[in-house]
Design a protein around this motif. Structure first.
Motif, PDB file in Angstrom:
ATOM      1  N   PHE A 153       0.824  -1.205   0.000  1.00  0.00           N
ATOM      2  CA  PHE A 153       0.000   0.000   0.000  1.00  0.00           C
ATOM      3  C   PHE A 153       0.864   1.262   0.000  1.00  0.00           C
ATOM      4  CE2 PHE A 153      -2.249   3.355   2.267  1.00  0.00           C
ATOM      5  CZ  PHE A 153      -3.469   3.399   1.607  1.00  0.00           C
TER       6      PHE A 153
ATOM      7  N   THR B  72       1.435   4.102  -3.134  1.00  0.00           N
ATOM      8  CA  THR B  72       1.226   5.540  -3.037  1.00  0.00           C
ATOM      9  C   THR B  72       2.413   6.302  -3.605  1.00  0.00           C
ATOM     10  OG1 THR B  72      -0.136   5.225  -1.051  1.00  0.00           O
ATOM     11  CG2 THR B  72       0.723   7.435  -1.457  1.00  0.00           C
TER      12      THR B  72
ATOM     13  N   THR C 140      -1.767  -1.620  -7.611  1.00  0.00           N
ATOM     14  CA  THR C 140      -2.387  -0.598  -6.780  1.00  0.00           C
ATOM     15  C   THR C 140      -1.870   0.791  -7.144  1.00  0.00           C
ATOM     16  OG1 THR C 140      -2.505  -2.233  -5.000  1.00  0.00           O
ATOM     17  CG2 THR C 140      -2.882   0.059  -4.406  1.00  0.00           C
TER      18      THR C 140
ATOM     19  N   PHE D  88      -4.179   3.943  -7.893  1.00  0.00           N
ATOM     20  CA  PHE D  88      -4.035   5.224  -7.192  1.00  0.00           C
ATOM     21  C   PHE D  88      -3.709   6.354  -8.160  1.00  0.00           C
ATOM     22  CE2 PHE D  88      -2.842   3.318  -2.780  1.00  0.00           C
ATOM     23  CZ  PHE D  88      -4.146   2.868  -2.663  1.00  0.00           C
TER      24      PHE D  88
ATOM     25  N   TRP E  89      -4.546  13.224  -0.798  1.00  0.00           N
ATOM     26  CA  TRP E  89      -4.453  11.792  -0.471  1.00  0.00           C
ATOM     27  C   TRP E  89      -5.779  11.212   0.034  1.00  0.00           C
ATOM     28  CZ3 TRP E  89      -3.722   8.730   4.218  1.00  0.00           C
ATOM     29  CH2 TRP E  89      -3.263   7.434   3.950  1.00  0.00           C
TER      30      TRP E  89
ATOM     31  N   LEU F  16      -7.907   8.233  -1.914  1.00  0.00           N
ATOM     32  CA  LEU F  16      -8.310   6.966  -1.297  1.00  0.00           C
ATOM     33  C   LEU F  16      -9.803   6.713  -1.471  1.00  0.00           C
ATOM     34  CD1 LEU F  16      -6.304   6.754   2.053  1.00  0.00           C
ATOM     35  CD2 LEU F  16      -5.878   5.574  -0.104  1.00  0.00           C
ATOM     36  N   ARG F  17     -10.610   7.745  -1.283  1.00  0.00           N
ATOM     37  CA  ARG F  17     -12.055   7.569  -1.433  1.00  0.00           C
ATOM     38  C   ARG F  17     -12.413   7.142  -2.855  1.00  0.00           C
ATOM     39  NH1 ARG F  17     -12.224  11.973   2.213  1.00  0.00           N
ATOM     40  NH2 ARG F  17     -12.214  13.495   0.529  1.00  0.00           N
TER      41      ARG F  17
ATOM     42  N   TRP G 285     -10.808   3.358  -3.477  1.00  0.00           N
ATOM     43  CA  TRP G 285     -11.014   2.259  -2.540  1.00  0.00           C
ATOM     44  C   TRP G 285     -11.807   1.084  -3.109  1.00  0.00           C
ATOM     45  CZ3 TRP G 285      -7.924   1.926   1.376  1.00  0.00           C
ATOM     46  CH2 TRP G 285      -8.146   0.932   2.325  1.00  0.00           C
TER      47      TRP G 285
ATOM     48  N   TYR H  44      -9.431  -0.802  -5.181  1.00  0.00           N
ATOM     49  CA  TYR H  44      -8.386  -1.370  -4.341  1.00  0.00           C
ATOM     50  C   TYR H  44      -8.898  -2.585  -3.571  1.00  0.00           C
ATOM     51  CZ  TYR H  44      -4.749  -1.760  -0.806  1.00  0.00           C
ATOM     52  OH  TYR H  44      -3.765  -2.232   0.010  1.00  0.00           O
TER      53      TYR H  44
ATOM     54  N   ASN I 118     -14.161   1.804   3.838  1.00  0.00           N
ATOM     55  CA  ASN I 118     -14.794   2.660   2.836  1.00  0.00           C
ATOM     56  C   ASN I 118     -15.858   3.553   3.462  1.00  0.00           C
ATOM     57  OD1 ASN I 118     -15.268   3.461   0.013  1.00  0.00           O
ATOM     58  ND2 ASN I 118     -17.227   2.413   0.269  1.00  0.00           N
TER      59      ASN I 118
ATOM     60  N   LEU J 285     -14.082   6.321   5.275  1.00  0.00           N
ATOM     61  CA  LEU J 285     -13.544   7.337   4.382  1.00  0.00           C
ATOM     62  C   LEU J 285     -14.637   8.266   3.857  1.00  0.00           C
ATOM     63  CD1 LEU J 285     -11.016   5.176   2.290  1.00  0.00           C
ATOM     64  CD2 LEU J 285     -10.442   6.900   4.003  1.00  0.00           C
TER      65      LEU J 285
END
Length: 215
Positions: free
Chosen positions: A2, A6, A78, A82, A113, A117-118, A121, A124, A192, A195
């Protein structure tokens, strides 16, 4: 993977060539080649390094060597997820952050960031499930497990060979993976919801079946 994902995503989105090109080639290499082949290349690489230095002895076994391959593979996949989410972050959010005086690392940590992620997700979550299922491929590669301890596929294959009935151990193993997959889905779903806790949730209404049946 993870954290590395990023870094790779930020590198690919960078305007600087020295950061963008390594990230692009890393993603291309691990997304463009099959995971099964990556296991074989990793195994022979660690065997060669083992002859150079005893420090690499552990990487010739499944618990360390296969873990490194899975780590790099999921970081590449990932990272691409991202990266796509980074490109989808609304420009208005970033402009609003700059208007409030947030720049550089603070803007990335507080605005870019979390929004990335939202957006990323759900995809992911699929990658996490795929990574969990991909661990079964280690059984068919050259990475040896210590006395095969903890290798569920080994035990399923063992009982199938002894009983000459593969329709019992393999469905049991499939059920085991399904249960653990449900656990992963539950955990990722909880994250999720966390977030997106600030977003208005659609009110859940029970379907009115009786009027439909009468009609």
């Amino acid at each position: 993977g993870f954290g590395l994902a990023t870094v790779v995503a930020v590198g690919k989105a960078s305007n600087k060539r020295w950061a963008r090109k390594p990230a692009e080639w890393f993603i291309f290499l691990f997304r463009g080649s099959p995971l099964f082949i990556q296991f074989f290349f990793g195994y022979f690489l660690f065997l060669s390094l083992k002859q150079v230095s005893p420090a690499f002895d552990a990487f010739a076994s499944a618990w360390a060597g296969a873990l490194v391959v899975l780590f790099l593979n999921t970081a590449a996949y990932t990272g691409e997820i991202f990266y796509g989410a980074l490109q989808s972050v609304p420009k208005g959010d970033q402009e609003a952050a700059e208007a409030y005086g947030l720049t550089g690392w603070r803007k990335f940590r507080r605005i870019t960031w979390p929004t990335m992620l939202r957006l990323a997700w759900p995809a992911y979550t699929n990658e996490a499930i795929f990574l969990f299922h991909a661990t079964t491929l280690v059984f068919f590669t050259g990475f040896p497990a210590v006395q095969q301890k903890g290798d569920a596929l080994y035990y399923a294959s063992y009982f199938a060979d002894k009983t000459f009935n593969p329709f019992v151990p393999y469905p049991i193993l499939a059920g085991f993976f399904i249960l653990l997959t449900l656990c992963i889905i539950a955990i990722m779903g909880a994250v999720n919801r966390r977030l997106n806790r600030h977003l208005p949730q659609a009110a859940t209404r029970r379907p009115r079946l009786l009027p439909q049946i009468i009609r």
